[in-house]
Scaffold this motif. Structure first.
Motif, PDB file in Angstrom:
ATOM      1  N   SER A   1       6.855  15.748  12.698  1.00 26.78           N
ATOM      2  CA  SER A   1       5.602  16.019  11.981  1.00 26.78           C
ATOM      3  C   SER A   1       4.637  14.844  12.118  1.00 26.78           C
ATOM      4  O   SER A   1       3.425  15.037  12.266  1.00 26.78           O
ATOM      5  N   ALA A   2       5.171  13.634  12.071  1.00 32.41           N
ATOM      6  CA  ALA A   2       4.324  12.449  12.281  1.00 32.41           C
ATOM      7  C   ALA A   2       3.727  12.468  13.684  1.00 32.41           C
ATOM      8  O   ALA A   2       2.531  12.198  13.875  1.00 32.41           O
ATOM      9  N   ASP A   3       4.561  12.804  14.681  1.00 37.47           N
ATOM     10  CA  ASP A   3       4.060  12.920  16.058  1.00 37.47           C
ATOM     11  C   ASP A   3       2.999  14.011  16.153  1.00 37.47           C
ATOM     12  O   ASP A   3       1.975  13.841  16.833  1.00 37.47           O
TER      13      ASP A   3
ATOM     14  N   MET B   1       0.855  -1.177   0.000  1.00 37.46           N
ATOM     15  CA  MET B   1       0.000   0.000   0.000  1.00 37.46           C
ATOM     16  C   MET B   1       0.902   1.241   0.000  1.00 37.46           C
ATOM     17  O   MET B   1       1.817   1.351   0.798  1.00 37.46           O
ATOM     18  N   ALA B   2       0.630   2.156  -0.888  1.00 37.70           N
ATOM     19  CA  ALA B   2       1.415   3.391  -0.983  1.00 37.70           C
ATOM     20  C   ALA B   2       1.064   4.328   0.172  1.00 37.70           C
ATOM     21  O   ALA B   2      -0.086   4.403   0.594  1.00 37.70           O
ATOM     22  N   ALA B   3       2.074   5.022   0.644  1.00 35.88           N
ATOM     23  CA  ALA B   3       1.854   5.992   1.713  1.00 35.88           C
ATOM     24  C   ALA B   3       1.237   7.252   1.113  1.00 35.88           C
ATOM     25  O   ALA B   3       1.727   7.779   0.121  1.00 35.88           O
ATOM     26  N   ASP B   4       0.139   7.698   1.690  1.00 29.22           N
ATOM     27  CA  ASP B   4      -0.506   8.937   1.262  1.00 29.22           C
ATOM     28  C   ASP B   4      -1.384   9.449   2.397  1.00 29.22           C
ATOM     29  O   ASP B   4      -1.403   8.884   3.481  1.00 29.22           O
ATOM     30  N   ALA B   5      -2.106  10.502   2.142  1.00 27.34           N
ATOM     31  CA  ALA B   5      -2.902  11.155   3.193  1.00 27.34           C
ATOM     32  C   ALA B   5      -4.015  10.258   3.733  1.00 27.34           C
ATOM     33  O   ALA B   5      -4.520  10.515   4.829  1.00 27.34           O
ATOM     34  N   ARG B   6      -4.379   9.217   3.013  1.00 27.77           N
ATOM     35  CA  ARG B   6      -5.410   8.302   3.543  1.00 27.77           C
ATOM     36  C   ARG B   6      -4.958   7.631   4.829  1.00 27.77           C
ATOM     37  O   ARG B   6      -5.792   7.177   5.620  1.00 27.77           O
ATOM     38  N   GLN B   7      -3.651   7.611   5.049  1.00 29.44           N
ATOM     39  CA  GLN B   7      -3.118   7.052   6.290  1.00 29.44           C
ATOM     40  C   GLN B   7      -3.687   7.792   7.501  1.00 29.44           C
ATOM     41  O   GLN B   7      -3.933   7.191   8.542  1.00 29.44           O
ATOM     42  N   LEU B   8      -3.917   9.082   7.349  1.00 29.68           N
ATOM     43  CA  LEU B   8      -4.492   9.859   8.458  1.00 29.68           C
ATOM     44  C   LEU B   8      -5.876   9.352   8.827  1.00 29.68           C
ATOM     45  O   LEU B   8      -6.210   9.247  10.010  1.00 29.68           O
ATOM     46  N   ASP B   9      -6.681   9.039   7.827  1.00 27.40           N
ATOM     47  CA  ASP B   9      -8.026   8.530   8.113  1.00 27.40           C
ATOM     48  C   ASP B   9      -7.969   7.165   8.780  1.00 27.40           C
ATOM     49  O   ASP B   9      -8.727   6.894   9.721  1.00 27.40           O
ATOM     50  N   ARG B  10      -7.055   6.315   8.320  1.00 26.06           N
ATOM     51  CA  ARG B  10      -6.911   5.000   8.949  1.00 26.06           C
ATOM     52  C   ARG B  10      -6.417   5.147  10.386  1.00 26.06           C
ATOM     53  O   ARG B  10      -6.914   4.479  11.295  1.00 26.06           O
ATOM     54  N   LEU B  11      -5.459   6.037  10.593  1.00 24.40           N
ATOM     55  CA  LEU B  11      -4.947   6.270  11.941  1.00 24.40           C
ATOM     56  C   LEU B  11      -6.036   6.835  12.839  1.00 24.40           C
ATOM     57  O   LEU B  11      -6.162   6.427  14.004  1.00 24.40           O
ATOM     58  N   PHE B  12      -6.846   7.756  12.316  1.00 26.60           N
ATOM     59  CA  PHE B  12      -7.919   8.327  13.124  1.00 26.60           C
ATOM     60  C   PHE B  12      -8.897   7.248  13.576  1.00 26.60           C
ATOM     61  O   PHE B  12      -9.361   7.271  14.724  1.00 26.60           O
ATOM     62  N   GLU B  13      -9.206   6.298  12.717  1.00 24.15           N
ATOM     63  CA  GLU B  13     -10.107   5.205  13.106  1.00 24.15           C
ATOM     64  C   GLU B  13      -9.536   4.421  14.277  1.00 24.15           C
ATOM     65  O   GLU B  13     -10.255   4.081  15.218  1.00 24.15           O
ATOM     66  N   VAL B  14      -8.249   4.141  14.236  1.00 20.50           N
ATOM     67  CA  VAL B  14      -7.601   3.411  15.334  1.00 20.50           C
ATOM     68  C   VAL B  14      -7.627   4.258  16.599  1.00 20.50           C
ATOM     69  O   VAL B  14      -7.982   3.771  17.683  1.00 20.50           O
ATOM     70  N   ILE B  15      -7.276   5.525  16.469  1.00 21.31           N
ATOM     71  CA  ILE B  15      -7.268   6.423  17.628  1.00 21.31           C
ATOM     72  C   ILE B  15      -8.659   6.505  18.251  1.00 21.31           C
ATOM     73  O   ILE B  15      -8.813   6.348  19.466  1.00 21.31           O
ATOM     74  N   ALA B  16      -9.676   6.737  17.434  1.00 22.23           N
ATOM     75  CA  ALA B  16     -11.051   6.859  17.948  1.00 22.23           C
ATOM     76  C   ALA B  16     -11.504   5.574  18.637  1.00 22.23           C
ATOM     77  O   ALA B  16     -12.257   5.627  19.618  1.00 22.23           O
ATOM     78  N   SER B  17     -11.011   4.440  18.178  1.00 21.49           N
ATOM     79  CA  SER B  17     -11.399   3.160  18.789  1.00 21.49           C
ATOM     80  C   SER B  17     -10.823   3.003  20.193  1.00 21.49           C
ATOM     81  O   SER B  17     -11.281   2.158  20.954  1.00 21.49           O
TER      82      SER B  17
ATOM     83  N   GLU C   1       3.223  20.677  22.496  1.00 21.00           N
ATOM     84  CA  GLU C   1       4.608  20.231  22.685  1.00 21.00           C
ATOM     85  C   GLU C   1       5.175  19.670  21.384  1.00 21.00           C
ATOM     86  O   GLU C   1       6.320  19.960  21.009  1.00 21.00           O
ATOM     87  N   GLU C   2       4.366  18.880  20.696  1.00 22.76           N
ATOM     88  CA  GLU C   2       4.823  18.290  19.434  1.00 22.76           C
ATOM     89  C   GLU C   2       5.006  19.355  18.366  1.00 22.76           C
ATOM     90  O   GLU C   2       5.920  19.255  17.533  1.00 22.76           O
ATOM     91  N   ALA C   3       4.169  20.388  18.391  1.00 21.55           N
ATOM     92  CA  ALA C   3       4.323  21.491  17.433  1.00 21.55           C
ATOM     93  C   ALA C   3       5.654  22.192  17.656  1.00 21.55           C
ATOM     94  O   ALA C   3       6.382  22.492  16.696  1.00 21.55           O
ATOM     95  N   VAL C   4       5.992  22.445  18.908  1.00 21.41           N
ATOM     96  CA  VAL C   4       7.263  23.093  19.226  1.00 21.41           C
ATOM     97  C   VAL C   4       8.431  22.215  18.775  1.00 21.41           C
ATOM     98  O   VAL C   4       9.397  22.710  18.182  1.00 21.41           O
ATOM     99  N   GLU C   5       8.352  20.925  19.034  1.00 18.63           N
ATOM    100  CA  GLU C   5       9.432  20.022  18.631  1.00 18.63           C
ATOM    101  C   GLU C   5       9.572  19.997  17.101  1.00 18.63           C
ATOM    102  O   GLU C   5      10.697  19.919  16.584  1.00 18.63           O
ATOM    103  N   THR C   6       8.466  20.085  16.385  1.00 19.69           N
ATOM    104  CA  THR C   6       8.506  20.134  14.922  1.00 19.69           C
ATOM    105  C   THR C   6       9.188  21.410  14.457  1.00 19.69           C
ATOM    106  O   THR C   6      10.039  21.388  13.555  1.00 19.69           O
ATOM    107  N   VAL C   7       8.834  22.529  15.073  1.00 17.59           N
ATOM    108  CA  VAL C   7       9.438  23.820  14.723  1.00 17.59           C
ATOM    109  C   VAL C   7      10.941  23.798  14.991  1.00 17.59           C
ATOM    110  O   VAL C   7      11.739  24.264  14.164  1.00 17.59           O
ATOM    111  N   ILE C   8      11.344  23.247  16.120  1.00 19.52           N
ATOM    112  CA  ILE C   8      12.767  23.198  16.465  1.00 19.52           C
ATOM    113  C   ILE C   8      13.535  22.367  15.437  1.00 19.52           C
ATOM    114  O   ILE C   8      14.599  22.770  14.964  1.00 19.52           O
ATOM    115  N   ALA C   9      12.985  21.216  15.085  1.00 14.53           N
ATOM    116  CA  ALA C   9      13.657  20.375  14.091  1.00 14.53           C
ATOM    117  C   ALA C   9      13.761  21.091  12.749  1.00 14.53           C
ATOM    118  O   ALA C   9      14.810  21.074  12.113  1.00 14.53           O
ATOM    119  N   ALA C  10      12.697  21.739  12.340  1.00 13.20           N
ATOM    120  CA  ALA C  10      12.701  22.449  11.053  1.00 13.20           C
ATOM    121  C   ALA C  10      13.679  23.615  11.071  1.00 13.20           C
ATOM    122  O   ALA C  10      14.454  23.801  10.128  1.00 13.20           O
TER     123      ALA C  10
END
Length: 109
Positions: free
Chosen positions: A66-68, A1-17, A45-54
């Motif tokens: 960004s994944a976090d 399966m190719a990585a794309d934005a649909r991964q967010l929807d699949r991840l959200f289903e797991v998170i919501a469960s 916190e994750e936003a700050v860590e993303t900014v620092i890395a960038a």
């Protein structure tokens, strides 16, 4: 399966469960057990860590952080009983509209 934005929807289903699950059973359930404010704080916190890395030019770090960031954004959406599709719809509504026009319209409201 190719990585794309649909991964967010699949991840959200797991998170919501995980809502209402035993906090000892998963990290996500533990976040939910702490409430919306804690989920929002973790997103920040994750936003700050993303900014620092960038800002430091750490490309691998920016990807990982960004994944976090996206994961914790989805946790916050679920904790608020919001559907990411509503955010996607808002982005679609704004599509093709100048960012300056969009900001001006929000300021008028």
């Amino acid at each position: 399966m190719a990585a794309d934005a649909r991964q967010l929807d699949r991840l959200f289903e797991v998170i919501a469960s995980r809502k209402g699950a035993d906090a000892a059973s998963s990290y996500t359930a533990k976040l939910f057990s702490k409430g919306v404010a804690a989920c929002a704080q973790k997103l920040g916190e994750e936003a700050v860590e993303t900014v620092i890395a960038a800002a430091s030019g750490d490309r691998k770090g920016a990807i990982a952080e960004s994944a976090d960031l996206l994961y914790h954004w989805l946790v916050l959406m679920a904790s608020l009983d919001l559907d990411p599709a509503d955010v996607y719809a808002e982005l679609e509504r704004r599509e093709g509209r100048s960012g300056l026009d969009e900001k001006a319209a929000r300021a008028e409201s």
